[in-house]
Each structure stands twice: as C-alpha cells, then as structure tokens.
Scaffold this motif. Structure first.
Motif, PDB file in Angstrom:
ATOM      1  N   ARG A  17       0.837  -1.205   0.000  1.00 59.55           N
ATOM      2  CA  ARG A  17       0.000   0.000   0.000  1.00 59.55           C
ATOM      3  C   ARG A  17       0.867   1.248   0.000  1.00 59.55           C
ATOM      4  O   ARG A  17       0.560   2.239  -0.672  1.00 59.55           O
ATOM      5  CB  ARG A  17      -0.935   0.001   1.214  1.00 59.55           C
ATOM      6  N   SER A  18       1.963   1.223   0.752  1.00 54.04           N
ATOM      7  CA  SER A  18       2.858   2.384   0.822  1.00 54.04           C
ATOM      8  C   SER A  18       3.510   2.665  -0.531  1.00 54.04           C
ATOM      9  O   SER A  18       3.531   3.817  -0.987  1.00 54.04           O
ATOM     10  CB  SER A  18       3.940   2.125   1.877  1.00 54.04           C
ATOM     11  N   TYR A  19       4.036   1.621  -1.162  1.00 50.09           N
ATOM     12  CA  TYR A  19       4.634   1.797  -2.489  1.00 50.09           C
ATOM     13  C   TYR A  19       3.585   2.321  -3.473  1.00 50.09           C
ATOM     14  O   TYR A  19       3.859   3.223  -4.267  1.00 50.09           O
ATOM     15  CB  TYR A  19       5.175   0.477  -3.022  1.00 50.09           C
ATOM     16  N   ILE A 106      13.507   1.304   2.069  1.00 48.54           N
ATOM     17  CA  ILE A 106      13.847   2.178   0.951  1.00 48.54           C
ATOM     18  C   ILE A 106      13.344   3.596   1.205  1.00 48.54           C
ATOM     19  O   ILE A 106      12.423   3.807   2.000  1.00 48.54           O
ATOM     20  CB  ILE A 106      13.259   1.657  -0.370  1.00 48.54           C
ATOM     21  N   GLU A 107      13.948   4.537   0.536  1.00 50.05           N
ATOM     22  CA  GLU A 107      13.531   5.945   0.603  1.00 50.05           C
ATOM     23  C   GLU A 107      12.652   6.215  -0.608  1.00 50.05           C
ATOM     24  O   GLU A 107      13.011   5.905  -1.738  1.00 50.05           O
ATOM     25  CB  GLU A 107      14.777   6.827   0.600  1.00 50.05           C
ATOM     26  N   THR A 108      11.468   6.771  -0.370  1.00 45.58           N
ATOM     27  CA  THR A 108      10.489   6.907  -1.444  1.00 45.58           C
ATOM     28  C   THR A 108      10.988   7.784  -2.591  1.00 45.58           C
ATOM     29  O   THR A 108      10.684   7.518  -3.754  1.00 45.58           O
ATOM     30  CB  THR A 108       9.159   7.465  -0.910  1.00 45.58           C
ATOM     31  N   GLY A 109      11.757   8.814  -2.269  1.00 42.55           N
ATOM     32  CA  GLY A 109      12.296   9.668  -3.323  1.00 42.55           C
ATOM     33  C   GLY A 109      13.218   8.885  -4.245  1.00 42.55           C
ATOM     34  O   GLY A 109      13.179   9.054  -5.468  1.00 42.55           O
ATOM     35  N   GLU A 110      14.038   8.015  -3.666  1.00 42.46           N
ATOM     36  CA  GLU A 110      14.926   7.192  -4.481  1.00 42.46           C
ATOM     37  C   GLU A 110      14.137   6.193  -5.304  1.00 42.46           C
ATOM     38  O   GLU A 110      14.476   5.923  -6.461  1.00 42.46           O
ATOM     39  CB  GLU A 110      15.934   6.451  -3.603  1.00 42.46           C
ATOM     40  N   LEU A 111      13.066   5.656  -4.721  1.00 40.90           N
ATOM     41  CA  LEU A 111      12.216   4.729  -5.469  1.00 40.90           C
ATOM     42  C   LEU A 111      11.688   5.385  -6.738  1.00 40.90           C
ATOM     43  O   LEU A 111      11.750   4.800  -7.825  1.00 40.90           O
ATOM     44  CB  LEU A 111      11.037   4.272  -4.606  1.00 40.90           C
ATOM     45  N   LEU A 112      11.213   6.615  -6.626  1.00 38.65           N
ATOM     46  CA  LEU A 112      10.679   7.321  -7.791  1.00 38.65           C
ATOM     47  C   LEU A 112      11.766   7.581  -8.830  1.00 38.65           C
ATOM     48  O   LEU A 112      11.526   7.466 -10.028  1.00 38.65           O
ATOM     49  CB  LEU A 112      10.026   8.631  -7.359  1.00 38.65           C
ATOM     50  N   LEU A 113      12.969   7.920  -8.362  1.00 36.74           N
ATOM     51  CA  LEU A 113      14.073   8.142  -9.289  1.00 36.74           C
ATOM     52  C   LEU A 113      14.419   6.861 -10.043  1.00 36.74           C
ATOM     53  O   LEU A 113      14.673   6.889 -11.251  1.00 36.74           O
ATOM     54  CB  LEU A 113      15.305   8.650  -8.530  1.00 36.74           C
TER      55      LEU A 113
END
Length: 232
Positions: A17-19, A106-113
């Motif tokens: 859900r978070s991802y 994981i860090e969400t900003g890095e996930l998006l990158l």
C-alpha cells in the motif's frame, strides 16, 4: 495520455500500500499482488509497463516470478525491492533478468528516481511504444507506423495487436483476450475476436516484421520475423 501501469509484487500488505500510494501520487497507475503467482496472473491479463517485486514471497517467490516473466518478455523493466542485501541474492536476481535492485528499507524519493530511470531506459516514459523491426506501435495515438506509412487503428484492434506483440510467441486464449480487451462483463462473443484478428491481418498482410498466428484449439500469438525472413 493514459497513465503508465506498474505491478507491485509484495506479500507485506502495508508495504504494498505504501509503495502504491507513493507511485500513484507521482502519476502512475498501480496494481498490487501478494505473491509471484498472483502477480503472474495479473501480468497475463493486463498491460504492465514496469514490475516491482520482492524476493521472499509465498507460493511463488520473486526469483521464480522473474524467471517466468523473462521467458515471455525480455523488455519489461523489473525492479527488485527486498530485505536481502547480500551479494549472492543480488547476483542471482540480476542473472535472472532484473534491471535494478533496492534493499529495504527504501527511501520513497529514491524509489521514484529508480522507476523513472528504468522507464526512460525502456523508452516508454514519454511514449508507450513497441518496436518490431521497422514497425512502431504508438499506444497513446493508436497508430502503427513503418517508414513513411502510418495507420491509425480502431481502439480494440490496436489494443489486441499491442497485446500480442508485447509478448511475442506467447499464446493467448480467446477468453484471456476477451477479458482484457473487451472486459469480463462484455456481451460480445468470442467470435468477435476472430473478426478483429482477420481485420488486423488484412491491415498488415504485407508487413514483413510480424505475423499473427492461429494456434488451433488454443488461441493466437504474434510471431516476429527475423531479418533473414524479412528479406529486405
């Protein structure tokens, strides 16, 4: 323009859900699966632009899921997100065909990158398209081009062709095609698919890059012709 669709295979519901929330806020569409088997079933009926998968899952783990995906689709980007930080796990994941690897938490900003980079590498971040030889299918304009020639297809015909060419040599049953392209609630008959297949064949009867093959008793598949077979 339709949103890019991402498949998340993660057995921890809260993480999934978070991802999903992070990715949806960034403008992506998402589908969650609790294991590799469920994710594989979704992949068979949905067009997916990128896969995020855990490694440790019940029923079918991430390794087996990646192996299954790569048997039928060598292009779709796969991002592993797992608690396993050891080199052998990373090596196995990349060897099976993963494109990137992140270690939890994981860090969400890095996930998006990472997601954006993978989509860019796959040439589908700004345009969803498939290249088959010199033939290019542009998803958002329902257009098929080859050199100076261009055809805009009716929506159902285009989606059907796009589905088949997304998974070369994979057989799709008429029921699978009906459920994805027309929807499970459609009142259309399975013969409707045969009519659309025949129209597609007429449109591209002279196209040397691919052919749509009937697999008797099963359904249809797309076959990509080799450079030698094209004889250009």
């Amino acid at each position: 323009m339709a949103m890019l669709k991402l498949l998340i295979a993660e057995d921890e519901a809260a993480l999934c859900r978070s991802y999903s929330l992070t990715l949806r806020e960034a403008g992506y569409d998402t589908i969650c699966a609790s294991n590799g088997s469920e994710a594989w079933q979704i992949l068979e009926r949905e067009h997916i632009d990128l896969i995020l998968t855990d490694l440790v899952m019940p029923e079918m783990d991430g390794y087996e899921f990646i192996r299954s995906v790569r048997k039928f689709n060598c292009r779709i980007p796969i991002l592993i997100i797992t608690a396993r930080a050891d080199f052998p796990s990373k090596q196995r994941g990349f060897t099976l065909g993963a494109d990137d690897y992140m270690t939890k938490p994981i860090e969400t900003g890095e996930l998006l990158l990472r997601v954006k980079a993978l989509l860019r590498r796959a040439n589908i971040a700004s345009d969803r398209q498939i290249c088959v030889g010199r033939t290019v299918l542009l998803y958002d304009s329902l257009t098929v081009t080859r050199g100076a020639s261009s055809q805009t297809l009716p929506q159902k015909e285009f989606f059907l062709l796009y589905k088949l060419l997304s998974y070369p040599d994979k057989i799709f049953t008429r029921v699978q095609i009906m459920d994805e392209i027309w929807g499970s609630e459609s009142t259309s008959t399975l013969q409707t698919i045969d009519v659309h297949i025949n129209r597609i064949r007429r449109h591209f009867s002279n196209n040397p890059d691919f052919s749509i093959v009937t697999v008797r008793g099963l359904g249809y598949k797309a076959v990509i012709r080799t450079a030698k077979e094209r004889k250009e």
